[in-house]
Design a protein around this motif. Sequence first.
Motif, PDB file in Angstrom:
ATOM      1  N   UNK A 147      31.150   1.650  -3.088  1.00 16.83           N
ATOM      2  CA  UNK A 147      31.654   1.540  -4.555  1.00 16.83           C
ATOM      3  C   UNK A 147      31.201   0.245  -4.678  1.00 16.83           C
ATOM      4  N   UNK A 148      30.513   0.145  -5.740  1.00 20.99           N
ATOM      5  CA  UNK A 148      30.321  -1.225  -6.572  1.00 20.99           C
ATOM      6  C   UNK A 148      31.110  -1.511  -7.681  1.00 20.99           C
ATOM      7  N   UNK A 149      31.636  -2.743  -7.764  1.00 18.85           N
ATOM      8  CA  UNK A 149      32.704  -3.431  -9.032  1.00 18.85           C
ATOM      9  C   UNK A 149      31.986  -4.487  -9.562  1.00 18.85           C
ATOM     10  N   UNK A 150      31.462  -4.278 -10.658  1.00 21.62           N
ATOM     11  CA  UNK A 150      30.638  -5.402 -11.321  1.00 21.62           C
ATOM     12  C   UNK A 150      31.677  -6.031 -12.392  1.00 21.62           C
ATOM     13  N   UNK A 151      32.147  -7.567 -12.158  1.00 19.58           N
ATOM     14  CA  UNK A 151      32.731  -8.025 -13.194  1.00 19.58           C
ATOM     15  C   UNK A 151      32.006  -8.775 -14.100  1.00 19.58           C
ATOM     16  N   UNK A 152      32.642  -8.684 -15.643  1.00 15.93           N
ATOM     17  CA  UNK A 152      31.886  -9.506 -16.697  1.00 15.93           C
ATOM     18  C   UNK A 152      33.205 -10.114 -17.567  1.00 15.93           C
ATOM     19  N   UNK A 153      32.825 -11.400 -18.033  1.00 15.66           N
ATOM     20  CA  UNK A 153      33.873 -11.758 -19.155  1.00 15.66           C
ATOM     21  C   UNK A 153      32.996 -11.703 -20.446  1.00 15.66           C
ATOM     22  N   UNK A 154      33.909 -11.628 -21.627  1.00  9.43           N
ATOM     23  CA  UNK A 154      33.522 -11.808 -22.876  1.00  9.43           C
ATOM     24  C   UNK A 154      32.708 -13.198 -23.042  1.00  9.43           C
ATOM     25  N   UNK A 155      31.341 -13.150 -23.702  1.00  5.66           N
ATOM     26  CA  UNK A 155      30.778 -14.548 -23.542  1.00  5.66           C
ATOM     27  C   UNK A 155      31.010 -15.648 -24.549  1.00  5.66           C
ATOM     28  N   UNK A 156      32.118 -15.133 -25.615  1.00  3.32           N
ATOM     29  CA  UNK A 156      32.383 -16.140 -26.646  1.00  3.32           C
ATOM     30  C   UNK A 156      33.224 -17.233 -26.286  1.00  3.32           C
ATOM     31  N   UNK A 181      29.677   3.297  -9.299  1.00  6.09           N
ATOM     32  CA  UNK A 181      29.708   2.007  -9.841  1.00  6.09           C
ATOM     33  C   UNK A 181      30.715   1.718 -10.902  1.00  6.09           C
ATOM     34  N   UNK A 182      31.494   0.781 -10.968  1.00  7.08           N
ATOM     35  CA  UNK A 182      32.615   0.548 -11.800  1.00  7.08           C
ATOM     36  C   UNK A 182      32.297  -0.896 -12.682  1.00  7.08           C
ATOM     37  N   UNK A 183      32.358  -0.887 -13.815  1.00 12.08           N
ATOM     38  CA  UNK A 183      32.143  -2.093 -14.424  1.00 12.08           C
ATOM     39  C   UNK A 183      33.667  -2.429 -14.916  1.00 12.08           C
ATOM     40  N   UNK A 184      33.711  -3.724 -14.448  1.00 14.17           N
ATOM     41  CA  UNK A 184      35.094  -4.351 -14.974  1.00 14.17           C
ATOM     42  C   UNK A 184      35.015  -5.420 -15.715  1.00 14.17           C
ATOM     43  N   UNK A 185      35.195  -5.040 -17.312  1.00 11.44           N
ATOM     44  CA  UNK A 185      34.862  -5.846 -18.134  1.00 11.44           C
ATOM     45  C   UNK A 185      35.899  -6.731 -19.075  1.00 11.44           C
ATOM     46  N   UNK A 186      35.797  -8.086 -19.128  1.00 17.45           N
ATOM     47  CA  UNK A 186      37.043  -8.395 -20.044  1.00 17.45           C
ATOM     48  C   UNK A 186      36.490  -8.589 -21.223  1.00 17.45           C
ATOM     49  N   UNK A 187      36.362  -7.276 -22.006  1.00 19.35           N
ATOM     50  CA  UNK A 187      35.756  -7.493 -23.220  1.00 19.35           C
ATOM     51  C   UNK A 187      36.198  -6.112 -23.933  1.00 19.35           C
ATOM     52  N   UNK A 188      36.274  -5.958 -25.151  1.00 21.73           N
ATOM     53  CA  UNK A 188      36.805  -4.677 -25.802  1.00 21.73           C
ATOM     54  C   UNK A 188      35.613  -3.961 -26.221  1.00 21.73           C
TER      55      UNK A 188
END
Length: 582
Positions: A166-175, A213-220
């Motif tokens: 299982x892969x968890x990819x993390x990202x944040x809002x770029x603003x 694959x799980x996307x962990x995204x701090x964005x709406x």
Amino acid sequence: MKKNVCIFVWLLCLVLSVAAQEKFVKLKIVQTSDVHGNYYPYNFITRQEWEGSLARIYVFVQKEREQYKENLILLDNGDILQGQPTAYYYNYIDTISPHICSEMMNFMKYDAGNMGNHDVETGRNVFDRWIRICDFPVLGANIIDTSTGKTHLAPYKVLERDGVKIVVLGMITPAIPAWLSENLWSGLRFDDMEETARKWMKIIREKENPGLVIGLFHAGQEAFKMSGKYNENASLQVAKNVPGFDIVLMGHDHTRECKKIINVAGDSVLIIDPASNSVVFSNVDITLKLKDGKILHKDIQGVLTETKDYGVSEEFMKHFTSQYEAVQNFVSKKIGTFTESISARPAFFGPSAFIDLIHRIQLDITGADISFTAPLSFDAEIMKGEVYVSDMFNLYKYENMLYVMTLSGKEIKDYLEDSYYLCTNQMKSPNDHLLWFKEKLKEGAADRAALQNFSFNFDSAAGIIYTVDVTKPRGEKITIISMADSTPFRMEETYKVALNSYRGNGGGELLTKGAGIPQEKLKDRIIFSTDKDLRFYLMQYIEKKKIINPQALNQWKFIPEEWTVLGAKRDYDLLFKKGKEK
């Protein structure tokens, strides 16, 4: 007869062999997001018990671990370091002890975390300290170290459960640069989410060959261009346009969501968002059918689960008793006395003692000509009498710095035009709404559910006398009559304006879209900045004055009053009818 027996035995062995090669793997994913310091089942601001908390979620996690063991994967999606005084205390007051957030997340055995914009807002000293203490990776595939060009944090986490990778990819809002002062994130940049996802999905597929694959995204999920360059809230866009994700865990927009979408490759992707403050959490069940180590079928189902239904973990509370008492002592400190009660509610309908107290303090601290501020708390109240540290988190919700910027008279007018455009409906009759409501309401935080735009962008001004004509269209609402001392207000003159750092860096786009100042030119207008957050100076101010008599300045009003008074009464009842009168 012997022949038939042999055939039967052979068939039985064949069936057993095939069955042995097939197996089912069950996984449970639990996601928290936008916890905002709600670690304990107690609200240190209102001094009341609280339904949302990590202490409640831990009960569910421990119960489910009895069944799932290591196959329960616990993830956090950012904005966990800001909000309740608990986070503030360990961010800025007690900086010697291990950070309580790291300690709690370690105790709960999180598998991975993710960065949120309010985590970045705490500053590198705080968030780097938090990350160092965590026993798990805090992810950030699109957070780049500008000196090396490499990711500042791990881009993804690989987890192996029952032979499934299982892969968890993390990202944040770029603003981030549109909201936060660069000194808080110096040496970093924040890349576009979709471009980043494409890059890392290719690497993940080639290097890791994952089963899930799980996307962990701090964005709406409602994407738009912030300041013309930052693709804000792009989670749904990434889920649709970048094939490979099975689940996208969202956050940031404080809006509950749980649905499945079809991406450009025709595959189903679960989208889930637990809103904010640990009131609900994402609860995902996965069943994988494998044969010879290969996944034949995936069944992925998600629900949002109410935190309040699970009680409070005695083990959790006992383990963190001393920290609880330290925070309780901090918020219980008396800092002054208010001669009148103040509420944020009237701020939506005209001048209010609540907002004008902030205006007065901003002007007093900075010596600026004009002040801008908004009702950061949608529905907060501070009662007359003794005022405590806890009340300051109602008076001022976020850890913004205080700026002074230079703006021309025309820029000030245009700024206010956009602010009141975001806030008010264009009334066609006295029966219309004064405020701009959404046509369809979504479940979530009260202010974000009912109003078309975020209430923390509804800036008013002090230091000038003006009217807001709600019958006029965008760009024609504001008439500035004079300065507050009755001297002329001139469009061509330059004024010193006090405002918070979120606004000064472009947040809400009132300076960019409204006043027309290019994003890259904003920093050139800043002539003063505090070195601590504004709440710190508010507390200092009140402690020094001891007795505060909060009153509305009455320097602006909605017109025509025969319409707006009626509209304000109706809209007040619509917004606040479920609560007690304030």
